[in-house]
Design a protein around this motif. Structure first.
Motif, PDB file in Angstrom:
ATOM      1  N   MET A   7      -4.877  -1.757 -19.933  1.00  0.00           N
ATOM      2  CA  MET A   7      -3.812  -1.179 -19.121  1.00  0.00           C
ATOM      3  C   MET A   7      -4.581  -1.116 -17.682  1.00  0.00           C
ATOM      4  O   MET A   7      -4.074  -1.078 -16.619  1.00  0.00           O
ATOM      5  N   LYS A  64      -1.582   5.680 -17.166  1.00  0.00           N
ATOM      6  CA  LYS A  64      -1.672   4.439 -16.756  1.00  0.00           C
ATOM      7  C   LYS A  64      -0.364   3.857 -16.241  1.00  0.00           C
ATOM      8  O   LYS A  64      -0.319   2.989 -15.220  1.00  0.00           O
ATOM      9  N   CYS A  65       0.948   4.603 -16.680  1.00  0.00           N
ATOM     10  CA  CYS A  65       2.153   3.898 -16.429  1.00  0.00           C
ATOM     11  C   CYS A  65       2.735   4.756 -15.471  1.00  0.00           C
ATOM     12  O   CYS A  65       3.764   4.670 -14.880  1.00  0.00           O
ATOM     13  N   MET A  87       2.491  -4.177 -19.143  1.00  0.00           N
ATOM     14  CA  MET A  87       2.305  -2.672 -19.321  1.00  0.00           C
ATOM     15  C   MET A  87       3.382  -2.159 -20.299  1.00  0.00           C
ATOM     16  O   MET A  87       3.096  -1.280 -21.111  1.00  0.00           O
ATOM     17  N   ARG A 110      -3.000  -2.470 -14.474  1.00  0.00           N
ATOM     18  CA  ARG A 110      -2.712  -1.898 -13.448  1.00  0.00           C
ATOM     19  C   ARG A 110      -3.370  -2.099 -12.250  1.00  0.00           C
ATOM     20  O   ARG A 110      -2.785  -1.981 -11.114  1.00  0.00           O
TER      21      ARG A 110
END
Length: 175
Positions: free
Chosen positions: A161, A33-34, A55, A165
């Protein structure tokens, strides 16, 4: 990046393999997700009622949550870290999510290192063994209970997340 994959554990395997497999998959989703996220976006709040739910804040929270359950509650180590600031009386609640200015890459590295420590603890102990910290009633839980809780905790925040996102840049995807 974490060595865990975003692949579900085998349908048929022993309990430990399944628990650790699901846990590893959720951790890998946190990293996923990052991916490609700028530091500015990682720290940008998109949920007006939850300004710390960024995040970067979630990654930091998950790092400290791993430390809490496996090092402090299970092994009985000192209750050190920002997540205990309010308990100690020397800081606000949710200090573990207050990471303005800390690069996302650093937070992910710290999370990965903490996951490795947790993995060593999990591998070295029976799932039936109970925690040891004398100051917290949650320490009475078995390692199995703590591991199941951490699968739930990590998956819950991975879901946050997903939403954050998508609100940040439209990116979607489960795994």
């Amino acid at each position: 990046m974490t060595s865990s994959s975003r692949i579900r554990p085998p349908f048929v395997s022993d309990e430990r393999t399944q628990l650790v497999g699901w846990f590893g998959m959720q951790r890998a989703i946190v990293h996923y997700k990052c991916e490609g996220l700028s530091d500015a976006d990682a720290h940008r709040s998109v949920l007006p009622g939850s300004p710390l739910m960024t995040m970067a804040g979630i990654v930091s929270h998950l790092r400290w949550t791993e430390q809490t359950w496996f090092e402090v509650l299970f092994l009985g180590r000192p209750a050190d870290g920002p997540q205990f600031a309010e308990w100690r009386g020397d800081g606000p609640e949710d200090l573990d999510m207050m990471v303005e200015g800390v690069p996302l890459a650093r937070l992910l590295e710290e999370y990965e290192r903490q996951c490795a420590v947790s993995d060593e603890i999990i591998a070295a102990h029976s799932l039936d063994e109970a925690g040891r910290h004398p100051d917290f009633t949650s320490a009475a839980a078995s390692l199995r209970w703590m591991l199941i809780h951490m699968v739930e905790e990590t998956a819950r925040h991975a879901g946050h997340m997903d939403t954050i996102r998508e609100l940040l840049d439209g990116a979607k995807g489960y795994y």
